[in-house]
Design a protein around this motif. Sequence first.
Motif, PDB file in Angstrom:
ATOM      1  N   ALA A  30      35.759 130.717 -19.387  1.00 52.38           N
ATOM      2  CA  ALA A  30      36.376 129.412 -19.107  1.00 52.38           C
ATOM      3  C   ALA A  30      35.708 128.734 -17.911  1.00 52.38           C
ATOM      4  N   VAL A  31      35.392 129.509 -16.883  1.00 54.76           N
ATOM      5  CA  VAL A  31      34.717 128.937 -15.715  1.00 54.76           C
ATOM      6  C   VAL A  31      33.338 128.420 -16.106  1.00 54.76           C
ATOM      7  N   TRP A  34      33.664 125.208 -18.006  1.00 52.34           N
ATOM      8  CA  TRP A  34      33.927 124.116 -17.065  1.00 52.34           C
ATOM      9  C   TRP A  34      32.640 123.693 -16.350  1.00 52.34           C
ATOM     10  N   VAL A  37      30.550 121.633 -18.808  1.00 49.32           N
ATOM     11  CA  VAL A  37      31.087 120.281 -18.968  1.00 49.32           C
ATOM     12  C   VAL A  37      30.798 119.448 -17.731  1.00 49.32           C
ATOM     13  N   ASP A  38      31.000 120.018 -16.569  1.00 48.37           N
ATOM     14  CA  ASP A  38      30.752 119.288 -15.328  1.00 48.37           C
ATOM     15  C   ASP A  38      29.285 118.921 -15.187  1.00 48.37           C
ATOM     16  N   ALA A  50      29.471 122.941  -8.745  1.00 51.61           N
ATOM     17  CA  ALA A  50      30.317 123.667  -9.697  1.00 51.61           C
ATOM     18  C   ALA A  50      29.684 125.003 -10.105  1.00 51.61           C
ATOM     19  N   TRP A  53      30.735 128.506  -8.665  1.00 51.09           N
ATOM     20  CA  TRP A  53      31.925 129.241  -9.122  1.00 51.09           C
ATOM     21  C   TRP A  53      31.581 130.319 -10.146  1.00 51.09           C
TER      22      TRP A  53
END
Length: 108
Positions: A30-31, A34, A37-38, A50, A53
Amino acid sequence: MAAAQRSAGTTFRRSLLNPAALGYLAVVAAVWAWIAVDTLLVTHADASTAGVWGFFVTAPTSFLFASLPGPLPLVGVAVGALVQALALGAAYRWATGRPRGHGRTSHA
């Protein structure tokens, strides 16, 4: 004796296929979704951090690969996720393990 006869593949599978390890791998996925997408869909006035992370959720193992050249830091993230999932899975198996006493009989 039964533990000594268990193969490495069986131990690996049991440590990786349990709720703790699979939940951790879902969080890592999931990270990284994300992050993707970012990076691909969000416009930033300056650089986004991002991607950091991805290393944080797989730390401390992935930090060993962070300063290596080329694509090796991303390999470190994959290795880190696998190592952490195996450790969490082994801890889960240890914490939820039931005593396996041979010769225990019920005299009820």
